[in-house]
Design a protein around this motif. Sequence first.
Motif, mmCIF file in Angstrom:
data_model
loop_
_atom_site.group_PDB
_atom_site.id
_atom_site.type_symbol
_atom_site.label_atom_id
_atom_site.label_comp_id
_atom_site.label_asym_id
_atom_site.label_seq_id
_atom_site.Cartn_x
_atom_site.Cartn_y
_atom_site.Cartn_z
ATOM 1 N N ALA A 51 0.824 -1.209 0.000
ATOM 2 C CA ALA A 51 0.000 0.000 0.000
ATOM 3 C C ALA A 51 0.858 1.260 0.000
ATOM 4 O O ALA A 51 0.597 2.199 -0.752
ATOM 5 C CB ALA A 51 -0.940 -0.006 1.208
ATOM 6 N N ALA A 52 1.912 1.294 0.827
ATOM 7 C CA ALA A 52 2.796 2.471 0.860
ATOM 8 C C ALA A 52 3.460 2.662 -0.501
ATOM 9 O O ALA A 52 3.598 3.801 -0.971
ATOM 10 C CB ALA A 52 3.838 2.321 1.962
ATOM 11 N N GLY A 53 3.845 1.574 -1.151
ATOM 12 C CA GLY A 53 4.424 1.663 -2.487
ATOM 13 C C GLY A 53 3.431 2.202 -3.501
ATOM 14 O O GLY A 53 3.781 3.011 -4.365
ATOM 15 N N PHE A 54 2.184 1.780 -3.401
ATOM 16 C CA PHE A 54 1.149 2.291 -4.294
ATOM 17 C C PHE A 54 0.982 3.797 -4.104
ATOM 18 O O PHE A 54 0.959 4.554 -5.072
ATOM 19 C CB PHE A 54 -0.180 1.579 -4.030
ATOM 20 C CG PHE A 54 -1.312 2.149 -4.838
ATOM 21 C CD1 PHE A 54 -1.541 1.712 -6.130
ATOM 22 C CD2 PHE A 54 -2.127 3.127 -4.304
ATOM 23 C CE1 PHE A 54 -2.569 2.253 -6.876
ATOM 24 C CE2 PHE A 54 -3.165 3.677 -5.051
ATOM 25 C CZ PHE A 54 -3.380 3.238 -6.343
ATOM 26 N N HIS B 216 2.624 11.240 4.063
ATOM 27 C CA HIS B 216 2.498 12.683 3.837
ATOM 28 C C HIS B 216 2.685 12.974 2.359
ATOM 29 O O HIS B 216 3.516 12.350 1.698
ATOM 30 C CB HIS B 216 3.553 13.453 4.632
ATOM 31 C CG HIS B 216 3.419 13.286 6.105
ATOM 32 N ND1 HIS B 216 2.516 13.989 6.851
ATOM 33 C CD2 HIS B 216 4.058 12.461 6.959
ATOM 34 C CE1 HIS B 216 2.621 13.618 8.120
ATOM 35 N NE2 HIS B 216 3.543 12.676 8.211
ATOM 36 N N ARG B 217 1.912 13.929 1.867
ATOM 37 C CA ARG B 217 2.076 14.458 0.516
ATOM 38 C C ARG B 217 2.110 15.964 0.661
ATOM 39 O O ARG B 217 1.192 16.561 1.195
ATOM 40 C CB ARG B 217 0.909 14.034 -0.379
ATOM 41 C CG ARG B 217 1.069 14.437 -1.827
ATOM 42 C CD ARG B 217 -0.119 13.922 -2.654
ATOM 43 N NE ARG B 217 0.153 13.967 -4.051
ATOM 44 C CZ ARG B 217 0.081 15.073 -4.788
ATOM 45 N NH1 ARG B 217 -0.246 16.222 -4.239
ATOM 46 N NH2 ARG B 217 0.343 15.020 -6.086
ATOM 47 N N ARG B 218 3.180 16.543 0.223
ATOM 48 C CA ARG B 218 3.365 17.981 0.404
ATOM 49 C C ARG B 218 2.388 18.761 -0.441
ATOM 50 O O ARG B 218 2.062 18.339 -1.525
ATOM 51 C CB ARG B 218 4.808 18.385 0.065
ATOM 52 C CG ARG B 218 5.842 17.651 0.882
ATOM 53 C CD ARG B 218 5.750 18.042 2.334
ATOM 54 N NE ARG B 218 6.708 17.280 3.146
ATOM 55 C CZ ARG B 218 6.363 16.624 4.221
ATOM 56 N NH1 ARG B 218 5.142 16.594 4.636
ATOM 57 N NH2 ARG B 218 7.266 15.984 4.925
ATOM 58 N N PRO B 219 1.890 19.898 0.043
ATOM 59 C CA PRO B 219 2.369 20.575 1.234
ATOM 60 C C PRO B 219 1.685 20.158 2.529
ATOM 61 O O PRO B 219 2.263 20.277 3.592
ATOM 62 C CB PRO B 219 2.087 22.049 0.944
ATOM 63 C CG PRO B 219 0.880 22.027 0.068
ATOM 64 C CD PRO B 219 0.987 20.751 -0.744
ATOM 65 N N SER B 220 0.426 19.636 2.466
ATOM 66 C CA SER B 220 -0.241 19.412 3.753
ATOM 67 C C SER B 220 -1.204 18.235 3.775
ATOM 68 O O SER B 220 -2.074 18.189 4.625
ATOM 69 C CB SER B 220 -0.993 20.683 4.152
ATOM 70 O OG SER B 220 -2.001 20.962 3.191
ATOM 71 N N LEU C 139 -2.596 4.494 6.928
ATOM 72 C CA LEU C 139 -2.910 3.140 6.496
ATOM 73 C C LEU C 139 -2.842 2.222 7.711
ATOM 74 O O LEU C 139 -1.866 2.261 8.461
ATOM 75 C CB LEU C 139 -1.900 2.658 5.444
ATOM 76 C CG LEU C 139 -1.759 3.525 4.200
ATOM 77 C CD1 LEU C 139 -0.612 3.008 3.340
ATOM 78 C CD2 LEU C 139 -3.057 3.567 3.419
ATOM 79 N N ALA C 140 -3.867 1.418 7.887
ATOM 80 C CA ALA C 140 -3.905 0.481 9.007
ATOM 81 C C ALA C 140 -4.014 -0.934 8.458
ATOM 82 O O ALA C 140 -4.903 -1.226 7.646
ATOM 83 C CB ALA C 140 -5.101 0.783 9.908
ATOM 84 N N SER D 72 5.857 8.166 9.236
ATOM 85 C CA SER D 72 6.062 7.340 10.430
ATOM 86 C C SER D 72 5.533 5.946 10.155
ATOM 87 O O SER D 72 4.590 5.773 9.390
ATOM 88 C CB SER D 72 5.309 7.908 11.633
ATOM 89 O OG SER D 72 5.709 9.223 11.901
ATOM 90 N N ARG D 73 6.150 4.971 10.817
ATOM 91 C CA ARG D 73 5.689 3.587 10.665
ATOM 92 C C ARG D 73 5.705 2.909 12.020
ATOM 93 O O ARG D 73 6.650 3.037 12.781
ATOM 94 C CB ARG D 73 6.585 2.836 9.686
ATOM 95 C CG ARG D 73 6.061 1.441 9.463
ATOM 96 C CD ARG D 73 6.812 0.714 8.390
ATOM 97 N NE ARG D 73 6.237 -0.610 8.293
ATOM 98 C CZ ARG D 73 5.897 -1.191 7.183
ATOM 99 N NH1 ARG D 73 6.088 -0.586 6.055
ATOM 100 N NH2 ARG D 73 5.370 -2.392 7.196
ATOM 101 N N TYR D 74 4.633 2.177 12.282
ATOM 102 C CA TYR D 74 4.495 1.409 13.506
ATOM 103 C C TYR D 74 4.188 -0.030 13.103
ATOM 104 O O TYR D 74 4.133 -0.333 11.909
ATOM 105 C CB TYR D 74 3.400 2.017 14.375
ATOM 106 C CG TYR D 74 3.631 3.500 14.594
ATOM 107 C CD1 TYR D 74 4.511 3.942 15.574
ATOM 108 C CD2 TYR D 74 3.021 4.444 13.779
ATOM 109 C CE1 TYR D 74 4.759 5.304 15.752
ATOM 110 C CE2 TYR D 74 3.262 5.804 13.948
ATOM 111 C CZ TYR D 74 4.132 6.217 14.937
ATOM 112 O OH TYR D 74 4.383 7.554 15.102
#
Length: 153
Positions: A23-26, A45-49, A54-55, A36-38
């Motif tokens: 999902a992060a790659g997509f 994040h996508r700049r600017p705001s 994702l859970a 951050s990753r847990y």
Amino acid sequence: MTDTGDDRERAVPILTVLDLDEAAGFYARLGFEVGSRYDDYVILHRRPSTELHLARFPEHDPHVTAGSIYLRVTDPQALHDSLRAELAREGVLYPAPASGLTPELTTELRARIAAGERLVRLHEIEDKPWGMREFTVVDPAGNAVRVGQVIDA
């Protein structure tokens, strides 16, 4: 509502997925970076705001538990073109009409996925009657990402 520039109060979508790395790659294709990753959770994040969470949800079923988000960008055409080219290069592009899937296309897509093909559904971009230029892409977990920009009058 007046924009005060105060970022402390806002809504952040949380999408459930089976595979956080996939999902992060997509979402990297849409300009997101891991902030951050847990264990079972990623903050993108996508700049600017823009922020997206994702859970990992082991019982997630893309045909039943999918969600959706709307991502406003400054150039949806460039993002669509880039995404289309990248998905085509990888051999995972499933082009779809802007109007949505017909029953026949739905049957075909589900059969191909059931046969083991890894496909990413990308709808064509178009100007909508509600004043947006937009397209939809469906992530590997079945979440619909509508991407658009207000059409300048």
